[in-house]
Design a protein around this motif. Structure first.
Motif, PDB file in Angstrom:
ATOM      1  N   TYR A 165       0.690  -1.031   0.236  1.00  0.00           N
ATOM      2  CA  TYR A 165       0.086   0.083   0.173  1.00  0.00           C
ATOM      3  C   TYR A 165       0.372   1.768  -0.140  1.00  0.00           C
ATOM      4  N   GLN A 166       0.011   2.330  -0.012  1.00  0.00           N
ATOM      5  CA  GLN A 166       0.981   3.825  -0.333  1.00  0.00           C
ATOM      6  C   GLN A 166       1.599   4.453   0.453  1.00  0.00           C
ATOM      7  N   ASP A 167       2.605   4.910   0.540  1.00  0.00           N
ATOM      8  CA  ASP A 167       3.827   5.331   1.496  1.00  0.00           C
ATOM      9  C   ASP A 167       4.560   4.526   2.155  1.00  0.00           C
ATOM     10  N   CYS A 168       4.709   2.690   1.759  1.00  0.00           N
ATOM     11  CA  CYS A 168       5.376   2.027   3.101  1.00  0.00           C
ATOM     12  C   CYS A 168       7.105   2.505   2.481  1.00  0.00           C
ATOM     13  N   VAL A 169       8.050   1.266   2.775  1.00  0.00           N
ATOM     14  CA  VAL A 169       9.477   1.709   2.514  1.00  0.00           C
ATOM     15  C   VAL A 169       9.840  -0.300   2.798  1.00  0.00           C
ATOM     16  N   ILE A 170      10.005  -0.483   2.493  1.00  0.00           N
ATOM     17  CA  ILE A 170      10.994  -1.774   1.827  1.00  0.00           C
ATOM     18  C   ILE A 170      12.092  -1.133   1.779  1.00  0.00           C
ATOM     19  N   GLY A 171      12.897  -2.351   2.000  1.00  0.00           N
ATOM     20  CA  GLY A 171      14.522  -1.828   2.459  1.00  0.00           C
ATOM     21  C   GLY A 171      15.538  -2.962   1.232  1.00  0.00           C
ATOM     22  N   ALA A 172      16.722  -2.627   1.742  1.00  0.00           N
ATOM     23  CA  ALA A 172      17.451  -3.797   0.461  1.00  0.00           C
ATOM     24  C   ALA A 172      17.444  -4.691   0.138  1.00  0.00           C
ATOM     25  N   ARG A 173      17.668  -5.787  -0.388  1.00  0.00           N
ATOM     26  CA  ARG A 173      17.710  -7.207  -0.574  1.00  0.00           C
ATOM     27  C   ARG A 173      16.478  -7.929   0.759  1.00  0.00           C
ATOM     28  N   GLY A 177      12.887  -2.985   7.339  1.00  0.00           N
ATOM     29  CA  GLY A 177      14.559  -2.447   6.905  1.00  0.00           C
ATOM     30  C   GLY A 177      15.074  -3.264   5.719  1.00  0.00           C
ATOM     31  N   ASP A 178      17.221  -4.075   6.210  1.00  0.00           N
ATOM     32  CA  ASP A 178      17.299  -4.205   4.769  1.00  0.00           C
ATOM     33  C   ASP A 178      16.543  -6.215   4.962  1.00  0.00           C
ATOM     34  N   ASP A 179      17.478  -6.840   3.925  1.00  0.00           N
ATOM     35  CA  ASP A 179      17.422  -8.659   3.917  1.00  0.00           C
ATOM     36  C   ASP A 179      16.146  -9.159   4.961  1.00  0.00           C
ATOM     37  N   VAL A 180      14.573  -8.708   5.116  1.00  0.00           N
ATOM     38  CA  VAL A 180      13.953  -8.999   5.903  1.00  0.00           C
ATOM     39  C   VAL A 180      12.869 -10.027   4.399  1.00  0.00           C
ATOM     40  N   GLU A 181      12.409 -11.251   4.962  1.00  0.00           N
ATOM     41  CA  GLU A 181      11.277 -11.942   3.865  1.00  0.00           C
ATOM     42  C   GLU A 181      10.160 -11.954   4.826  1.00  0.00           C
ATOM     43  N   VAL A 182       9.135 -11.781   3.574  1.00  0.00           N
ATOM     44  CA  VAL A 182       7.901 -11.994   4.086  1.00  0.00           C
ATOM     45  C   VAL A 182       6.836 -12.528   3.942  1.00  0.00           C
ATOM     46  N   GLY A 183       6.845 -14.125   3.980  1.00  0.00           N
ATOM     47  CA  GLY A 183       6.172 -14.708   3.539  1.00  0.00           C
ATOM     48  C   GLY A 183       5.440 -14.741   2.983  1.00  0.00           C
ATOM     49  N   VAL A 232       6.770  -1.174  11.724  1.00  0.00           N
ATOM     50  CA  VAL A 232       8.427  -1.266  12.195  1.00  0.00           C
ATOM     51  C   VAL A 232       9.139  -2.544  11.532  1.00  0.00           C
ATOM     52  N   ILE A 233       9.378  -3.022  10.937  1.00  0.00           N
ATOM     53  CA  ILE A 233      10.247  -4.175  11.148  1.00  0.00           C
ATOM     54  C   ILE A 233      11.728  -4.258  10.765  1.00  0.00           C
ATOM     55  N   ALA A 234      12.219  -4.189  11.224  1.00  0.00           N
ATOM     56  CA  ALA A 234      13.880  -3.928  11.775  1.00  0.00           C
ATOM     57  C   ALA A 234      14.326  -4.946  10.464  1.00  0.00           C
ATOM     58  N   ASN A 235      15.698  -4.950  10.542  1.00  0.00           N
ATOM     59  CA  ASN A 235      16.515  -5.651   9.668  1.00  0.00           C
ATOM     60  C   ASN A 235      16.926  -6.752  10.199  1.00  0.00           C
ATOM     61  N   VAL A 243       1.050 -15.285   8.647  1.00  0.00           N
ATOM     62  CA  VAL A 243       1.677 -14.961   9.991  1.00  0.00           C
ATOM     63  C   VAL A 243       0.651 -12.871  10.084  1.00  0.00           C
ATOM     64  N   MET A 244       0.019 -12.907  11.273  1.00  0.00           N
ATOM     65  CA  MET A 244      -0.571 -11.306  10.732  1.00  0.00           C
ATOM     66  C   MET A 244       0.511 -10.715  11.928  1.00  0.00           C
ATOM     67  N   ILE A 245       0.638  -9.342  11.436  1.00  0.00           N
ATOM     68  CA  ILE A 245       1.291  -8.759  12.360  1.00  0.00           C
ATOM     69  C   ILE A 245       0.616  -7.328  12.127  1.00  0.00           C
ATOM     70  N   ALA A 246      -0.085  -6.506  13.135  1.00  0.00           N
ATOM     71  CA  ALA A 246      -0.529  -5.482  13.700  1.00  0.00           C
ATOM     72  C   ALA A 246      -0.635  -4.514  13.669  1.00  0.00           C
ATOM     73  N   HIS A 247      -1.153  -3.360  13.051  1.00  0.00           N
ATOM     74  CA  HIS A 247      -0.236  -1.582  13.536  1.00  0.00           C
ATOM     75  C   HIS A 247      -0.142  -1.684  14.801  1.00  0.00           C
ATOM     76  N   ASN A 248       1.120  -0.409  14.261  1.00  0.00           N
ATOM     77  CA  ASN A 248       2.238   0.091  15.393  1.00  0.00           C
ATOM     78  C   ASN A 248       3.052  -1.074  16.340  1.00  0.00           C
ATOM     79  N   VAL A 249       3.160  -1.938  15.540  1.00  0.00           N
ATOM     80  CA  VAL A 249       3.734  -3.580  15.630  1.00  0.00           C
ATOM     81  C   VAL A 249       5.246  -3.212  16.212  1.00  0.00           C
ATOM     82  N   GLN A 250       6.266  -3.208  16.707  1.00  0.00           N
ATOM     83  CA  GLN A 250       7.665  -2.967  16.491  1.00  0.00           C
ATOM     84  C   GLN A 250       8.536  -4.116  16.736  1.00  0.00           C
ATOM     85  N   ILE A 251       9.598  -4.375  16.146  1.00  0.00           N
ATOM     86  CA  ILE A 251       9.763  -6.178  15.563  1.00  0.00           C
ATOM     87  C   ILE A 251      11.442  -6.377  15.391  1.00  0.00           C
ATOM     88  N   GLY A 252      11.876  -6.072  16.659  1.00  0.00           N
ATOM     89  CA  GLY A 252      13.303  -5.826  16.529  1.00  0.00           C
ATOM     90  C   GLY A 252      14.948  -6.733  15.346  1.00  0.00           C
TER      91      GLY A 252
END
Length: 328
Positions: A145-153, A188-194, A208-211, A219-228
């Protein structure tokens, strides 16, 4: 198989490890110890399969130091044989790049920023203002969706949905009023989403999904979750809104994490466990009821219903015992 393959010596030159045996052995594919054949390399990661080393049909094997003498076949000795197998598999089976790399059926919105070597497969929808980093691959029918950011690799598997509205509603009597979800998803970078996993956009702040995070299918990840960083979660995990998960955590399949919680770094959750409180300290946590025959389960479940009464009776008996010992 992978083209002309690689010699064992070439593999070791690239990845390190100790080569024992014929370095000219040609490797064209990967196989298990039980099923590998000519031209395949197999690996031993679990000691319980060591007995298969003697009978494997593989042309070569990857073994840990403790099993280096378990076969006479050409072999590569590596401290972490499973990791070494993963690296070899990458060499032999690189990700194919389609031509053109962006499928004609993909829908690309306005103001989208694409890095170098981005691959977008058929049927994908990329919303306005999305940013996608270098070497990221998005498989068929994924939606960002609009304005989302996907990192490298990164790897976004088929059917994943990133940035849909979070489940945000305010009660108005018997009705519900929708709250606009104006945050983003930032990956972030080097993330895989199934495949068919969903990551909802933030209500106000970003999700936020970190590197290095690895997310399995469904998998269901709801709004405002932060994953290290470098946290991994298996299939059918659900994480409710505004929960913060630290770095290097793991969540087993069908684990459920309630909302507005904090899990610290290096927390490991067993499959099918419900987490309903903060877990600030590292460690392994389990809340799943052990499997047993149904008849036995029913009997134990009946006892659990009376656990509070039993605890009270034990306390009463302890008090009576103390009084009795005092008299004596």
């Amino acid at each position: 198989m992978s083209g002309q393959g690689l010699r064992l010596a070439d593999i070791v030159a690239r990845l390190g490890g100790e080569l024992i045996g014929d370095g000219d052995t040609l490797i064209c594919g990967i196989g298990t110890l039980a099923e590998a054949g000519q031209g395949d390399i197999a690996f031993l990661a679990n000691p319980k399969y060591r007995g298969q080393l003697a009978d494997t049909g593989a042309s070569a094997v990857i073994v840990p130091p403790a099993a280096a003498d378990g076969t006479e076949r050409p072999r590569i000795v590596a401290a972490n044989s499973y990791l070494y197998y993963a690296r070899v598999a990458q060499l032999l089976h690189p990700t194919a790049v389609p031509n053109p790399p962006i499928h004609p059926s993909a829908v690309i919105g306005e103001g989208v920023t694409l890095g170098r070597n981005v691959v977008i497969h058929a049927g994908c929808v990329i919303g306005d203002g999305v940013s996608i980093g270098d070497d990221t691959v998005i498989y068929p029918n994924a939606v960002i969706y609009q304005d989302c950011v996907i990192g490298a690799r990164c790897v976004i598997q088929a059917g994943a949905v990133i940035g849909a509205d979070g489940f945000g509603f305010a009660k108005d009597g018997a009705a519900w009023v929708k709250i606009p979800q104006i945050g983003r998803v930032v990956i972030g970078d080097d993330v895989e989403v199934g495949a068919n996993s969903t990551i909802d956009r933030g209500a106000i702040d970003d999700t936020v999904i970190a590197n290095g995070v690895k997310i399995d299918n469904l998998v269901m990840i709801a709004h405002n979750v932060q994953i290290g960083e470098h946290t991994a979660m298996a299939g059918c995990v659900g994480i409710a809104g505004s929960t913060k998960i630290g770095a290097r955590c793991t969540i087993g399949g069908a684990g459920m994490i309630s909302g507005h919680l904090t899990l610290g770094d290096d927390v490991h959750i067993s499959g099918a466990t419900l987490v309903a409180r903060n877990l600030p300290n590292p460690g392994h946590y389990t809340a799943a009821y052990p499997l047993e025959a149904h008849e036995g389960w029913l009997k134990n479940a009946a006892h659990l219903r009376h656990l509070d009464k039993l605890a009270k009776r034990v306390k009463e008996l302890e008090k009576k015992l103390e009084k009795s010992e005092g008299k004596n």
